[in-house]
Write an enzyme that holds these catalytic residues in place. Structure first.
Site, mmCIF file in Angstrom:
data_model
loop_
_atom_site.group_PDB
_atom_site.id
_atom_site.type_symbol
_atom_site.label_atom_id
_atom_site.label_comp_id
_atom_site.label_asym_id
_atom_site.label_seq_id
_atom_site.Cartn_x
_atom_site.Cartn_y
_atom_site.Cartn_z
ATOM 1 N N LEU A 107 37.068 36.115 48.351
ATOM 2 C CA LEU A 107 35.774 36.800 47.936
ATOM 3 C C LEU A 107 35.719 37.645 46.775
ATOM 4 O O LEU A 107 34.981 37.938 46.094
ATOM 5 C CB LEU A 107 35.593 37.753 49.440
ATOM 6 C CG LEU A 107 35.247 37.049 50.469
ATOM 7 C CD1 LEU A 107 35.549 37.997 51.546
ATOM 8 C CD2 LEU A 107 34.106 36.378 50.564
ATOM 9 N N GLU A 130 42.054 48.093 33.098
ATOM 10 C CA GLU A 130 43.538 48.462 33.139
ATOM 11 C C GLU A 130 43.755 48.181 34.848
ATOM 12 O O GLU A 130 43.023 48.460 35.693
ATOM 13 C CB GLU A 130 43.796 49.694 32.792
ATOM 14 C CG GLU A 130 43.339 50.795 33.579
ATOM 15 C CD GLU A 130 42.790 51.884 32.831
ATOM 16 O OE1 GLU A 130 42.779 51.985 31.647
ATOM 17 O OE2 GLU A 130 42.284 53.105 33.269
ATOM 18 N N TYR A 142 41.609 38.099 37.201
ATOM 19 C CA TYR A 142 41.587 38.796 35.683
ATOM 20 C C TYR A 142 41.807 37.333 34.669
ATOM 21 O O TYR A 142 41.063 36.857 33.908
ATOM 22 C CB TYR A 142 42.085 39.952 35.241
ATOM 23 C CG TYR A 142 41.787 40.988 36.117
ATOM 24 C CD1 TYR A 142 40.286 40.947 36.918
ATOM 25 C CD2 TYR A 142 42.593 42.238 36.483
ATOM 26 C CE1 TYR A 142 40.135 42.343 37.464
ATOM 27 C CE2 TYR A 142 42.258 43.159 37.312
ATOM 28 C CZ TYR A 142 41.088 43.177 37.800
ATOM 29 O OH TYR A 142 40.836 44.411 38.695
#
Ligand SMILES: CC(C)(COP(=O)(O)OP(=O)(O)OC[C@H]1O[C@@H](n2cnc3c(N)ncnc32)[C@H](O)[C@@H]1OP(=O)(O)O)[C@@H](O)C(=O)NCCC(=O)NCCS
Length: 172
Positions: A107, A130, A142
């Protein structure tokens, strides 16, 4: 099945409560109200809901997660056409959270790809974030989305104290 939409006034209480469950530097009601009213000209909050998952996992509400993106552009936060793109614009990922009971089911990836779409539709060339150095699931998402590590901030987080990993995505 699910929806990912911009925050409305009726979402605020649930977001504040979920935010408190996970973070120490909490968003305030005033800040979220400023985003809903567009008084805040830089931040976008995405609300991820699923009635099906909320029933299946017996959750207190259909809110399963939320994400916050900051857009710094001379065109503001509005969607733009490519000819209006601001080459000096940038975005920052301020938050992403999936409710504890629903983590590690893909998700977070789904929500994050919508956050990337927000940036893509505004032709943002640089996106920053960050993250706690130990936050493996977040870092994985990421990296899968093209972010690379660009630095470290020593002891940036408290309770527990930990370094921040700085990451950047360049869309050229
Ligand atoms: C970070 C967060 C949003 C990820 O959401 P999620 O729904 O659990 O993540 P996903 O299920 O989409 O998994 C993403 C990837 O991480 C991997 N992953 C998930 N949990 C993991 C864990 N504990 N350790 C290592 N990898 C993990 C998944 O396998 C997946 O990789 P894959 O595509 O190779 O399978 C969620 O963990 C969360 O809300 N954490 C607390 C808030 C937070 O830390 N936010 C980030 C900083 S603001």
């Amino acid at each position: 099945m699910y929806s990912i939409t911009n925050i409305k006034n009726t979402d605020i209480d649930e977001v504040l409560s979920l935010d408190k469950e996970c973070f120490l530097d909490n968003w305030s009601r005033k800040e979220l109200e400023g985003i809903v009213s567009r008084e805040n000209k830089t931040d976008i909050v995405l609300i991820y809901r699923s009635d099906k998952l909320s029933t299946e996992y017996n959750l207190p509400s259909s809110l399963i997660g939320y994400g916050i993106v900051r857009i710094l552009s001379k065109e503001g936060i509005n969607e733009i056409t490519e000819d209006k793109k601001d080459p000096n614009s940038e975005a920052e990922i301020l938050r992403i959270q999936i409710r504890k009971e629903l983590r590690n089911k893909g998700l977070g990836k789904k929500l994050f790809s919508e956050m990337m779409n927000i940036c893509n539709r505004r032709f943002i060339p640089k996106i920053y974030l960050e993250v706690r150095t130990s936050n493996a699931p977040a870092i994985k998402i990421y990296e899968q989305n093209g972010f690379v590590k660009t630095g470290t901030r020593k002891n940036y987080y408290q309770n527990p104290q930990e370094d921040a990993t700085l990451m950047t995505k360049t869309n050229l």
